[in-house]
Design a protein around this motif. Structure first.
Motif, PDB file in Angstrom:
ATOM      1  N   VAL A 396      -4.092  60.729  61.776  1.00 53.96           N
ATOM      2  CA  VAL A 396      -5.508  60.590  62.134  1.00 53.96           C
ATOM      3  C   VAL A 396      -5.778  61.214  63.494  1.00 53.96           C
ATOM      4  N   SER A 397      -4.888  60.950  64.446  1.00 52.83           N
ATOM      5  CA  SER A 397      -5.063  61.531  65.786  1.00 52.83           C
ATOM      6  C   SER A 397      -5.005  63.048  65.732  1.00 52.83           C
ATOM      7  N   THR A 398      -4.061  63.574  64.954  1.00 52.51           N
ATOM      8  CA  THR A 398      -3.949  65.031  64.829  1.00 52.51           C
ATOM      9  C   THR A 398      -5.186  65.616  64.171  1.00 52.51           C
ATOM     10  N   TYR A 399      -5.721  64.938  63.189  1.00 49.00           N
ATOM     11  CA  TYR A 399      -6.912  65.430  62.477  1.00 49.00           C
ATOM     12  C   TYR A 399      -8.114  65.521  63.419  1.00 49.00           C
ATOM     13  N   HIS A 400      -8.272  64.526  64.267  1.00 54.52           N
ATOM     14  CA  HIS A 400      -9.441  64.507  65.154  1.00 54.52           C
ATOM     15  C   HIS A 400      -9.304  65.469  66.333  1.00 54.52           C
ATOM     16  N   THR A 401      -8.084  65.693  66.787  1.00 54.70           N
ATOM     17  CA  THR A 401      -7.902  66.520  67.973  1.00 54.70           C
ATOM     18  C   THR A 401      -7.714  68.000  67.654  1.00 54.70           C
ATOM     19  N   ASP A 403      -8.274  71.605  65.175  1.00 54.57           N
ATOM     20  CA  ASP A 403      -9.411  72.309  64.570  1.00 54.57           C
ATOM     21  C   ASP A 403      -9.345  72.269  63.050  1.00 54.57           C
ATOM     22  N   LYS A 404      -8.614  71.269  62.540  1.00 54.03           N
ATOM     23  CA  LYS A 404      -8.524  71.047  61.085  1.00 54.03           C
ATOM     24  C   LYS A 404      -8.017  72.302  60.374  1.00 54.03           C
ATOM     25  N   ASP A 461     -12.167  54.398  57.314  1.00 52.36           N
ATOM     26  CA  ASP A 461     -12.276  55.670  58.027  1.00 52.36           C
ATOM     27  C   ASP A 461     -11.170  56.631  57.589  1.00 52.36           C
ATOM     28  N   TRP A 462      -9.989  56.111  57.276  1.00 49.72           N
ATOM     29  CA  TRP A 462      -8.917  56.978  56.766  1.00 49.72           C
ATOM     30  C   TRP A 462      -9.288  57.516  55.394  1.00 49.72           C
ATOM     31  N   ILE A 465     -11.637  60.353  55.826  1.00 47.26           N
ATOM     32  CA  ILE A 465     -10.951  61.590  56.212  1.00 47.26           C
ATOM     33  C   ILE A 465     -10.355  62.267  54.971  1.00 47.26           C
ATOM     34  N   ASN A 468     -13.119  63.911  53.116  1.00 48.90           N
ATOM     35  CA  ASN A 468     -13.574  65.122  53.807  1.00 48.90           C
ATOM     36  C   ASN A 468     -12.616  66.288  53.588  1.00 48.90           C
TER      37      ASN A 468
END
Length: 836
Positions: A396-401, A403-404, A461-462, A465, A468
Motif C-alpha cells: 500500500v505504501s509503495t502504491y501511494h508513493t 507513480d503506479k 481501502d485495500w 486499490i 483501481n
C-alpha cells in the motif's frame, strides 16, 4: 454438588474442599492434636444443634408472618366489600353484576397477574442465585486446585493426570451450570424484557467466572498439547522422509491415558466456546422478534458459532505459526513460497486432524462442524495475520508513493493471483472427502472455512486499490483494442437478397455475429467479465459490490460514453450514399445492443441477484423492499438503461437524417401541384399507373431511400433494423400526407394514376422487407382509396353525410378509411376532378 454446609460423611466426591482442608490443618498441626478430637467433635455437635435451633426459629417466624399476611389480606377484602356494598339498596342486582364484570374483575385479574409476576420473579431470582452460586463454587474450586498443584507439587498440569481429571470434572460442571443459566436468561430476554436489571446482574457474575475459566482452561489445554510433543518439526530428515510420506503427527501417536485426557480437554473447551458464542449471540439481539427467532433455532445451527474457528484447533496452530513466520520473513519477495508452505502443512496434517478431532467434535455434539474446516480456518488465520501485518502495508505504501508503474501493479496482481488460487485450493482441501459435494466443490465453494480474501473485510481501502489497479489495466487493454479501426467494423453477413422471412430471427440472438456487433464489443465484454470473475473470490456481497462498482461498472460506463460520442458524430454529417456515417452509427448501435444482452445475462446470475437484494436493502430498507417490489432494480440497471437510451437515440438520429434528406430531395415534387392536375389530351388514351414512369422529381429521393435502407439492412442488427424501417415508413407516410397541399390541388384522373405510380414505387422499396408494405403507409394508402373512388360514389357520400353528420366516421370506416379524418376526406372529394 457439595456445599459448605454439607456434612463430611455425605460428600461422595473424592476431592477434599479447600475450606475443610484448611480447617483440618488448623486443628491437627501435629499428631498430638489428635487427642483433642473428642472435644472438637462435641464442639461441632453443639454448633450444629445451635444452627438447627436457629433454622426452626426462622421457619416458625416465616409461618407466623405468612399467617399474618393472609389474615390482613382477608380483612382488606372484607373492608373493600363493605365499602362497595354501601347504598346497596339503591343498586339493583343487574347493576351490581355489571360493576363486577366491568370494574372489579379486571382489577382482580390485574392484581392476580401482578402477584403471579412477583412470585415468578422471586422464584426465577432464587433459581438463578442458586445456579450462579454453584458456578462460582466450581470456579473457585478449579482455581484453588490449580494453585495447590502449582505451590505444593510444582508439577505442570499435563504431568498430573489425576488432578487434571478432577479439574476437567469441575470445568464440565461449570459449563453445565452456565448452560442452565443461559437457557433461563434467553427465556427472560424473550418473554420478560423488563427484567433487564436481573439479566445484567447475572451476566456480570457469569462474565466474571468466564474471565477466570477461559484463560485457565486455555493454559491447561496448551500445557497438555505441549506435553504431547506438539508441534512437530516442520522439516524432516532424509531418513524420516523415506519412512513416511509426510510430517509425523503427535496426535496420531496418542494412546491410553494421554488420549483420554486430551479428548476430555478438547470436548470441554468446545463446550465452553459454544456457550460463550451463545451468550454473545443473545447480547446482539435487539428486537423481540429476533429474540423469539433465536429461541426457536438456538440449537439448530451450531456451525455459525464457530465461523472463526475452534479454540482447541487454534491451540494446535499457534505454536506452528511462530515457526512458519520465521520462514515467511525470508520469502518476502517470493510470496508463492509462503502460500505453498501453508498449504503443505495444512495438507500434511489434514488426515490426522480429521481422524482424531472429528470424533471429538461429534462427541461435543457440534452437529455439522468439520474438523478439516476448523483446521484450515486456523491455518488461514495465520497467513492472514502475516499478510495484514507485513505484506500489504508495504504494498500500500509503495502504491501511494510511486507513480503506479508496471512493476508496482505487477506486484499487487501477482499477490492477488496467489491469494485467489490459494483460496480455491484450500477451500477444496477443507471440503475434501465429502461424498455429497463431489465435483461441485470448486464451482460452488461449499466449504465454510475462512477465505483468505476476508483480509479486505477490515480494509476496504485495500480493496479499492485492487479495483483501481484492475480498472487501469482494463483501460490500457481497451485503448490498444480501440486503436485498430478494424475492431470497429460490423460483422455483416453478405447477402444478395433481403427477404422479409429473415425477420423471424430477430429475437433469436446468441452471439456477437447475430448482433452484427464489431469485435471491440466482444473485447469489452471479455475484459469486464474477467474482472467480475475475479470478484467472485471475495467472501461477502458487500465486498463484491464495492469491487464491481469500482472497476467493472466504471469500465463499462467509459466504453458506453465512447459509443455515444461515435453516434453523435452523425448529427454533424449529411446522410448520403457516398458517406459511411450510417455504417459507423450502425456498428455502435450493434455494439450497444450486444453489450446490453450480455449484461442482462449477468443480471440473471445468482451472484448478482443476491447482490441486488443487498443493494436494495441498503437503498430502501429490508422491510420496504419486501413489501414494495416495484422499487427493485437489477444490479446493472443503470448501465442497461443507458444502453437502451443510447440505441434509441441513435436510431432516431438515423431516421431523422433519412427523413430530412428525403424531404430535401422531393420537396419540389410535393409542391408541384400541376403534375396531379394535368388532363389527358385524348379521352381514348388509357391512363394506367402501370403504363406510367415515376415522376422525375421523385426518382432521386427514392434512390437515396433504397440505398440507405439496403445499407442499414446489411450492417444493422435485424431487431433494430425491423424497428427502424417501420419507423421510417411511418415517418414517410406522415410526411407525404402532410406535405401535399390537399386544399389547393385538384387531382385529375391522370394525376391520380401518376400519384399511384409514384407511391407504388415507394412501396416497392419496402416490399423485400414485408409482404404488404402499403400497410405501413396508412395515410397515403387511405388517400389513394379516396382518390380512386368514382364520381357516383363520391357524390352519394357527400349528400348522405351532409344530411346526417352522425354517420361520418362510420361511413369512412365502411370504405376502409380509419386514419384520415372526415374533414380531410371531404377536401379530397370536393377537389377531385373527374373530367380527365
Amino acid at each position: 454438588m457439595a456445599t459448605p454446609h454439607t456434612p463430611a460423611a455425605a460428600i461422595s466426591a473424592p476431592v477434599v474442599p479447600r475450606r475443610l482442608l484448611g480447617f483440618l490443618r488448623e486443628h491437627f498441626k501435629t499428631p498430638d492434636d489428635l487427642d483433642n478430637a473428642p472435644s472438637l467433635v462435641a464442639k461441632l455437635n453443639r454448633e450444629c444443634e445451635d444452627l438447627e435451633i436457629g433454622l426452626r426459629d426462622l421457619e416458625e417466624r416465616l409461618s407466623v408472618a405468612s399467617s399474618s399476611w393472609l389474615s390482613r389480606s382477608d380483612e382488606a377484602q372484607r373492608i373493600l366489600r363493605r365499602i362497595q356494598s354501601r347504598g346497596g339498596e339503591l343498586e339493583t342486582e343487574q347493576e351490581r353484576m355489571g360493576r363486577m364484570l366491568d370494574v372489579e374483575l379486571p382489577l382482580l385479574a390485574k392484581e392476580v397477574t401482578r402477584i403471579e409476576t412477583v412470585r415468578l420473579y422471586a422464584e426465577t431470582t432464587l433459581q438463578l442465585e442458586t445456579l450462579v452460586g454453584d458456578l462460582e463454587d466450581a470456579t473457585f474450586a478449579m482455581v484453588s486446585q490449580t494453585s495447590i498443584n502449582d505451590t505444593l507439587f510444582g508439577l505442570p498440569v499435563a504431568s498430573n493426570p489425576h488432578d487434571n481429571g478432577r479439574k476437567q470434572e469441575k470445568l464440565l460442571l461449570a459449563v453445565k451450570v452456565m448452560k442452565n443459566i443461559e437457557q433461563i436468561l434467553v427465556k427472560i430476554a424473550t418473554c420478560r424484557p423488563r427484567w433487564i436489571k436481573l439479566i445484567m446482574a447475572v451476566d456480570s457474575r457469569v462474565d466474571t467466572c468466564l474471565a477466570i475459566l477461559r484463560p485457565q482452561t486455555l493454559r491447561d489445554h496448551r500445557a497438555l498439547v505441549s506435553a504431547l510433543g506438539w508441534p512437530p518439526s516442520l522439516l524432516t530428515s532424509d531418513i524420516e522422509k523415506n519412512k513416511s510420506l509426510g510430517i509425523p503427527n503427535p496426535l496420531v501417536l496418542m494412546h491410553g491415558e494421554k488420549k483420554h485426557i486430551y479428548s476430555q480437554s478438547f470436548v470441554t473447551l468446545c463446550a465452553l466456546q459454544h456457550l460463550q458464542a451463545e451468550r454473545e449471540a443473545r447480547h446482539s439481539l435487539k428486537y423481540e422478534k429476533e429474540r423469539k427467532l433465536y429461541l426457536e433455532h438456538i440449537y439448530l445451527d451450531r456451525k455459525t458459532c464457530f465461523i472463526n474457528g475452534l479454540w482447541a484447533v487454534d491451540e494446535l496452530v499457534h505454536p506452528i505459526a511462530a515457526r512458519m513466520e520465521y520462514h515467511f520473513s525470508k520469502w518476502f519477495d517470493q510470496p508463492k513460497f509462503i502460500f505453498a508452505l501453508v498449504y503443505k502443512i495444512a495438507k500434511d496434517f489434514m488426515d490426522g486432524i480429521d481422524d482424531i478431532l472429528q470424533p471429538l467434535i461429534d462427541q461435543a455434539r457440534l452437529a455439522g462442524l468439520s474438523a478439516k474446516e476448523a483446521w484450515v480456518t486456523a491455518m488461514v488465520k495465520v497467513l492472514l495475520g502475516y499478510l495484514e501485518r507485513q505484506v500489504f502495508p508495504v504494498l500500500v505504501s509503495t502504491y501511494h508513493t510511486s507513480d503506479k508503474n508496471v512493476e508496482v501493479l505487477s506486484s499487487w496482481l501477482h499477490l492477488l493471483d496467489l491469494m485467489i488460487t490459494f483460496d480455491k485450493r484450500i477451500q477444496v482441501l477443507a471440503a475434501s472427502g465429502s461424498q455429497l459435494l463431489g465435483p461441485l466443490l470448486e464451482s460452488e465453494n461449499f466449504s465454510r472455512s475462512l477465505p483468505i480474501l476476508s483480509i479486505f473485510n477490515e480494509h476496504s481501502d485495500w480493496l479499492q486499490i485492487w479495483a483501481n489497479i484492475e480498472l487501469k489495466i482494463a483501460h490500457d487493454k481497451l485503448k490498444c483494442e480501440m486503436e485498430d479501426e478494424k475492431n470497429w467494423l460490423c460483422s455483416a453477413r453478405q447477402q444478395s437478397e433481403f427477404g422479409y422471412e429473415e425477420e423471424v430471427d430477430a429475437f433469436l440472438f446468441s452471439t456477437r455475429e447475430d448482433y452484427k456487433a464489431p469485435p471491440i464489443a466482444e473485447s469489452v465484454v471479455k475484459i469486464a467479465f474477467a474482472m467480475i470473475e475475479r470478484s467472485r473470490a471475495l467472501p461477502s456481497n458487500g465486498m463484491k459490490i464495492q469491487f464491481v462498482r469500482s472497476s467493472t461498472t466504471i469500465f463499462l460506463s467509459h466504453f458506453f460514453v465512447i459509443l455515444l460520442q461515435r453516434c453523435q458524430d452523425l448529427e454533424l454529417m449529411i446522410a448520403s450514399a457516398e458517406d459511411d456515417a450510417f455504417l459507423k452509427v450502425s456498428c455502435s448501435v450493434n455494439a450497444a445492443r450486444y453489450c446490453e444482452s450480455v449484461i442482462r445475462e449477468w443480471d440473471e446470475d445468482v451472484t448478482f441477484l443476491e447482490m441486488t437484494v443487498d443493494v436494495n436493502d441498503v437503498c430502501y430498507g429490508k422491510e420496504n423492499y419486501e413489501h414494495d417490489h416495484q422499487h427493485s432494480l437489477s444490479f446493472f440497471s443503470n448501465e442497461i438503461m443507458y444502453l437502451i437510451k443510447l440505441g434509441t437515440d441513435c436510431l432516431e438520429n438515423i431516421m431523422s437524417a433519412i427523413l430530412l434528406e428525403f424531404d430535401a430531395l422531393c420537396w419540389d415534387y410535393m409542391q408541384n401541384v400541376g403534375q396531379w392536375e394535368e388532363l389527358t389530351e385524348s379521352k381514348d388514351q388509357v391512363m394506367d399507373e402501370e403504363n406510367l414512369v415515376v415522376s422525375s422529381d421523385f426518382v432521386e429521393a427514392l434512390d437515396m431511400l433504397r440505398l440507405q435502407i439496403r445499407k442499414l439492412k446489411l450492417h444493422l442488427n435485424s431487431k433494430d433494423f425491423l424497428d427502424l424501417w417501420r419507423s421510417i415508413a411511418e415517418g414517410l407516410d406522415y410526411f407525404i400526407f402532410s406535405s401535399i397541399p390537399w386544399t389547393d390541388v385538384k387531382f385529375s384522373n391522370s394525376g391520380v394514376n401518376q400519384f399511384k405510380a409514384d407511391m407504388s414505387a415507394l412501396f416497392h422499396i419496402f416490399r423485400p422487407l414485408c409482404f404488404r408494405p402499403e400497410a405501413f403507409f396508412p395515410f397515403v394508402s387511405e388517400c389513394l382509396k379516396l382518390l380512386s373512388m368514382n364520381r357516383k360514389d363520391v357524390d352519394y357520400l357527400l349528400k348522405m353525410l351532409i344530411k346526417d353528420e352522425r354517420i361520418k366516421s362510420e361511413s369512412l370506416q365502411l370504405q376502409g378509411v380509419y386514419h384520415v379524418t372526415y374533414n380531410h376526406a371531404e377536401k379530397i372529394w370536393r377537389n377531385r376532378n373527374f373530367g380527365g
